[in-house]
Write an enzyme that holds these catalytic residues in place. Structure first.
Site, PDB file in Angstrom:
ATOM      1  N   ASP A  44       0.832  -1.201   0.000  1.00 20.17           N
ATOM      2  CA  ASP A  44       0.000   0.000   0.000  1.00 20.17           C
ATOM      3  C   ASP A  44       0.867   1.253   0.000  1.00 20.17           C
ATOM      4  O   ASP A  44       0.353   2.376  -0.080  1.00 20.17           O
ATOM      5  CB  ASP A  44      -0.996  -0.001   1.163  1.00 20.17           C
ATOM      6  CG  ASP A  44      -0.340  -0.089   2.524  1.00 20.17           C
ATOM      7  OD1 ASP A  44       0.905  -0.125   2.600  1.00 20.17           O
ATOM      8  OD2 ASP A  44      -1.083  -0.124   3.536  1.00 20.17           O
ATOM      9  N   SER A  45       2.185   1.065   0.025  1.00 18.56           N
ATOM     10  CA  SER A  45       3.121   2.177  -0.202  1.00 18.56           C
ATOM     11  C   SER A  45       2.900   2.789  -1.571  1.00 18.56           C
ATOM     12  O   SER A  45       3.366   3.900  -1.847  1.00 18.56           O
ATOM     13  CB  SER A  45       4.562   1.688  -0.066  1.00 18.56           C
ATOM     14  OG  SER A  45       4.765   0.499  -0.815  1.00 18.56           O
ATOM     15  N   ASP A  83      -0.909  -6.142  -0.055  1.00 20.21           N
ATOM     16  CA  ASP A  83      -1.270  -5.505   1.207  1.00 20.21           C
ATOM     17  C   ASP A  83      -2.776  -5.352   1.343  1.00 20.21           C
ATOM     18  O   ASP A  83      -3.469  -4.987   0.379  1.00 20.21           O
ATOM     19  CB  ASP A  83      -0.637  -4.111   1.298  1.00 20.21           C
ATOM     20  CG  ASP A  83       0.689  -4.127   2.028  1.00 20.21           C
ATOM     21  OD1 ASP A  83       0.989  -5.121   2.718  1.00 20.21           O
ATOM     22  OD2 ASP A  83       1.430  -3.130   1.910  1.00 20.21           O
ATOM     23  N   LYS A 112      -1.099  -9.414   3.161  1.00 16.01           N
ATOM     24  CA  LYS A 112      -0.312  -8.943   4.306  1.00 16.01           C
ATOM     25  C   LYS A 112      -1.142  -8.000   5.158  1.00 16.01           C
ATOM     26  O   LYS A 112      -1.790  -7.096   4.634  1.00 16.01           O
ATOM     27  CB  LYS A 112       0.975  -8.251   3.858  1.00 16.01           C
ATOM     28  CG  LYS A 112       1.851  -7.766   5.037  1.00 16.01           C
ATOM     29  CD  LYS A 112       3.237  -7.371   4.588  1.00 16.01           C
ATOM     30  CE  LYS A 112       3.273  -6.058   3.858  1.00 16.01           C
ATOM     31  NZ  LYS A 112       2.883  -4.905   4.724  1.00 16.01           N
ATOM     32  N   GLU A 114      -1.100  -5.593   8.879  1.00 16.74           N
ATOM     33  CA  GLU A 114      -0.297  -4.961   9.913  1.00 16.74           C
ATOM     34  C   GLU A 114      -0.911  -5.205  11.284  1.00 16.74           C
ATOM     35  O   GLU A 114      -2.131  -5.119  11.454  1.00 16.74           O
ATOM     36  CB  GLU A 114      -0.201  -3.452   9.663  1.00 16.74           C
ATOM     37  CG  GLU A 114       0.529  -3.080   8.391  1.00 16.74           C
ATOM     38  CD  GLU A 114       0.655  -1.586   8.186  1.00 16.74           C
ATOM     39  OE1 GLU A 114       1.167  -1.177   7.140  1.00 16.74           O
ATOM     40  OE2 GLU A 114       0.221  -0.806   9.080  1.00 16.74           O
ATOM     41  N   GLU A 181       9.524  -4.308  10.534  1.00 16.63           N
ATOM     42  CA  GLU A 181       9.916  -2.995  10.001  1.00 16.63           C
ATOM     43  C   GLU A 181      10.418  -2.060  11.090  1.00 16.63           C
ATOM     44  O   GLU A 181       9.772  -1.861  12.123  1.00 16.63           O
ATOM     45  CB  GLU A 181       8.743  -2.327   9.268  1.00 16.63           C
ATOM     46  CG  GLU A 181       9.119  -0.961   8.706  1.00 16.63           C
ATOM     47  CD  GLU A 181       8.109  -0.381   7.733  1.00 16.63           C
ATOM     48  OE1 GLU A 181       8.347   0.734   7.233  1.00 16.63           O
ATOM     49  OE2 GLU A 181       7.085  -1.046   7.464  1.00 16.63           O
TER      50      GLU A 181
END
Length: 277
Positions: A44-45, A83, A112, A114, A181
């Protein structure tokens, strides 16, 4: 040939490092696949490096689907992780729906998420439904505001202990891999040693089982900021600007297009077309 989850498990077992890199569209995916990187992350970057958002938070499911589909078309033989964007897994029902779409519609091999202990029930539900999950702990960009900004996590005993617990929770829930991270390398080393699943570091040291970076960062294409953990392998932004500037100047001075970039007609066709005019 596309690697599989057992392949990654074996790589950790024998100490072979896992390479992961982001890609967001067809041409970047082609490049990453041609370079034989093990895993592509459709991160999602993309919100920041492709769509120009201030953070990853505004990224939508439709945008993630759009880019994941393009990446799959560009890299049919590479394992792809997509993501889950912010708020797409706020509840178990939402998580099942959206993760399923990334797999079925987007063509991703895994998703993925978080979070640590707090998302253990969601990860467990997804894996029980047959959806492969990659975890992500430490600096979690979607909730960076709650963490005090984009800062290294786990620098004191309490937060380092919490990260170790988060990693265990994600593994216990059934994830097959976890991204670490922006955490101290000693903490990442401890987590990597304790977990049976592979760890992928980004700003977490060389003791992780693999590494991930952003496509635009390693090629020098993203101008706004460069994290400390990024190594630039090329400076393509400057080269691109120079090429574009040269194009503009040649158009202005009528140097482009030249004869070699132009199509023409034979004299016979010209004679028939225009006659004696």
């Amino acid at each position: 040939m596309r690697k599989t989850i057992p392949d990654f498990e074996k790589m950790k077992e024998i100490g072979e490092k896992i390479s992961m890199l982001t890609a967001y569209d067809y041409p970047s995916a082609q490049l990453v696949e041609e370079a034989a990187v093990d895993i592509i992350l459709v991160g999602d970057s993309l919100g920041m490096v492709v769509l120009g958002y201030e953070s990853t938070v505004p990224v939508t499911m439709e945008e993630m689907l759009h880019h994941t589909k393009a990446v799959r078309r560009g890299a049919p033989q590479t394992f792809i992780v997509a993501d889950m964007p912010f708020m797409s897994y706020a509840t178990v029902d939402l998580a099942i729906l959206n993760a399923g779409r990334l797999i079925k519609e987007g063509g991703a091999d895994a998703v993925k998420l978080e979070g640590g202990v707090d998302i253990e029930p969601i990860v467990k539900t997804l894996t029980r439904a047959g959806i492969p999950v990659v975890g992500h702990i430490g600096l979690t960009p979607q909730t960076a505001t709650q963490l005090g900004g984009f800062k290294v996590q786990g620098r004191d005993l309490e937060s380092a202990t919490r990260l170790v617990k988060d990693g265990s929770a994600i593994e216990r829930a059934g994830a097959f891999m976890i991204v670490l991270e922006a955490i101290p390398r000693q903490v990442a080393a401890q987590i990597s040693q304790e977990l049976k699943i592979p760890t992928i570091g980004i700003g977490a040291g060389a003791e992780c089982d693999g590494q991930v970076l952003v496509f635009h960062d390693i090629l020098g294409l993203f101008k706004r900021f460069t994290p400390k953990f990024v190594k630039k392998y090329a400076e393509l932004r400057a080269a691109s600007v120079l090429a574009i500037k040269q194009y503009g100047e040649e158009v202005k001075s009528n140097l482009f297009p030249s004869d070699e970039h132009t199509f023409g007609l034979s004299d016979e066709v010209i004679q028939k077309l225009y006659g004696d005019k």
